[in-house]
Design a protein around this motif. Structure first.
Motif, short mmCIF file in Angstrom:
data_model
loop_
_atom_site.label_atom_id
_atom_site.label_comp_id
_atom_site.label_asym_id
_atom_site.label_seq_id
_atom_site.Cartn_x
_atom_site.Cartn_y
_atom_site.Cartn_z
N ARG A 1 36.23 1.49 -0.73
CA ARG A 1 36.95 2.02 -1.92
C ARG A 1 37.98 2.79 -1.47
O ARG A 1 39.43 2.88 -2.08
CB ARG A 1 36.28 2.81 -2.97
N GLN A 2 38.22 3.45 -0.18
CA GLN A 2 39.29 4.14 0.39
C GLN A 2 40.09 3.14 1.49
O GLN A 2 41.06 3.65 2.07
CB GLN A 2 38.64 5.28 1.42
N ASP A 3 39.82 1.75 1.16
CA ASP A 3 40.59 0.85 2.36
C ASP A 3 41.49 -0.02 1.40
O ASP A 3 41.12 -0.67 0.70
CB ASP A 3 39.30 -0.01 2.92
N SER A 4 42.79 0.27 2.06
CA SER A 4 43.70 -0.63 1.21
C SER A 4 44.24 -1.80 2.08
O SER A 4 45.16 -2.60 1.54
CB SER A 4 44.79 0.54 1.11
N ASP B 1 41.05 -6.63 -0.44
CA ASP B 1 40.62 -6.33 -1.86
C ASP B 1 38.98 -6.73 -1.69
O ASP B 1 38.76 -7.84 -1.23
CB ASP B 1 41.30 -7.56 -2.89
N PHE B 2 38.43 -5.89 -2.03
CA PHE B 2 36.84 -5.94 -1.93
C PHE B 2 36.31 -6.06 -3.19
O PHE B 2 36.60 -5.37 -4.17
CB PHE B 2 36.31 -4.51 -1.33
N GLU B 3 35.14 -6.85 -3.27
CA GLU B 3 34.63 -7.00 -4.39
C GLU B 3 32.98 -7.28 -4.22
O GLU B 3 32.71 -8.19 -2.98
CB GLU B 3 34.84 -8.19 -5.16
N LEU B 4 31.96 -6.53 -5.09
CA LEU B 4 30.57 -6.92 -4.81
C LEU B 4 29.94 -7.95 -5.55
O LEU B 4 30.40 -8.13 -6.72
CB LEU B 4 30.13 -5.46 -5.14
N LEU B 5 29.45 -8.78 -4.92
CA LEU B 5 28.64 -10.02 -5.59
C LEU B 5 27.23 -9.43 -5.49
O LEU B 5 26.61 -9.74 -4.27
CB LEU B 5 29.11 -11.15 -4.94
N ASP B 6 26.57 -9.34 -6.46
CA ASP B 6 25.03 -8.84 -6.69
C ASP B 6 24.49 -10.28 -6.84
O ASP B 6 24.58 -10.85 -7.94
CB ASP B 6 24.96 -7.74 -7.46
N LEU B 7 23.48 -10.75 -5.97
CA LEU B 7 22.87 -12.00 -6.24
C LEU B 7 22.09 -11.98 -7.62
O LEU B 7 21.78 -13.04 -8.16
CB LEU B 7 21.92 -12.25 -5.07
N ILE C 1 34.08 -3.97 9.00
CA ILE C 1 34.85 -4.03 8.01
C ILE C 1 36.23 -4.37 8.52
O ILE C 1 36.88 -5.34 8.19
CB ILE C 1 35.01 -2.57 6.97
N ASP C 2 36.55 -3.53 9.47
CA ASP C 2 37.91 -3.97 10.10
C ASP C 2 37.81 -5.15 11.08
O ASP C 2 38.82 -5.98 10.77
CB ASP C 2 38.24 -2.66 11.17
#
Length: 193
Positions: A31-34, A37-43, A176-177
């Motif tokens: 959330r602090q990373d610009s 674009d991150f999105e959580l996919l919950d199975l 992440i990086d």
């Protein structure tokens, strides 16, 4: 060029799953990373029937006939890279995750993938290693760095904070990086074809 789209896949669908805490911890970091674009996919949100298609995914023409599978594949196709939050069950990874991999093929191709594993003494390492083989077959590129959280049943304190967070956060940052960087390069490369 647009920022890479990184999908974080929560692989456990069990009741009382520890993976939800791990995914929440990882989402707090991104959330602090610009840079993406991150999105959580919950199975759990994609209750895919066991894969039994007569036509292999690599030969499928058009959209999948199952609406849940179609939704899942659209999300995967939309991603440029993935970070999988994965448990280790009996020295392997969850059947629901293998099923989710198997529904796609071209949707996974030429994309980056990284792993955050958790489990017993091995911290999910065997689960991650097995998934690297699957990722290679799906023409994905797994990053070397990984997060491994051992003894998951005692890894969080009573307030829900990850113990040994500094070490795990450092490894998460590497994952992440690496995924974001590789996803960006692959996305740019694919635009040139």
């Amino acid at each position: 060029m647009d920022k890479p789209k990184i999908k974080i896949i929560l692989a456990s669908i069990r009741e009382e799953r520890a993976g939800a805490k791990v995914a929440d911890w990882l989402m707090d970091i991104v959330r602090q990373d610009s840079q993406a674009d991150f999105e959580l996919l919950d199975l759990r949100d994609y209750p895919l029937p066991m894969f039994s298609d007569a036509v292999p995914p690599s030969a499928r023409q058009g959209p999948h006939p199952d609406p849940t599978a179609r939704r899942w594949l659209e999300k995967i196709d939309d991603g440029d890279g993935f970070i999988v939050v994965t448990p280790e069950y009996n020295h392997g990874y969850p059947a629901a995750l293998k099923n989710a991999y198997d529904y796609g093929y071209k949707e996974w191709n030429e994309k980056a993938i990284g792993f955050v594993g958790y489990g017993g003494a091995a911290g999910g390492s065997r689960s991650v290693e097995q998934q690297r083989l699957v990722a290679a077959e799906l023409r994905m590129y797994s990053v070397r760095d990984q997060v491994l959280i051992p003894f998951i049943w005692s890894a969080f304190d009573d307030d829900g904070h990850l113990k040994n967070e500094d070490n795990h956060a450092k490894n998460a940052r590497l994952v992440i990086d690496s995924v974001v960087s590789l996803a960006g390069k692959l996305k740019k490369s694919n635009l040139n074809h």
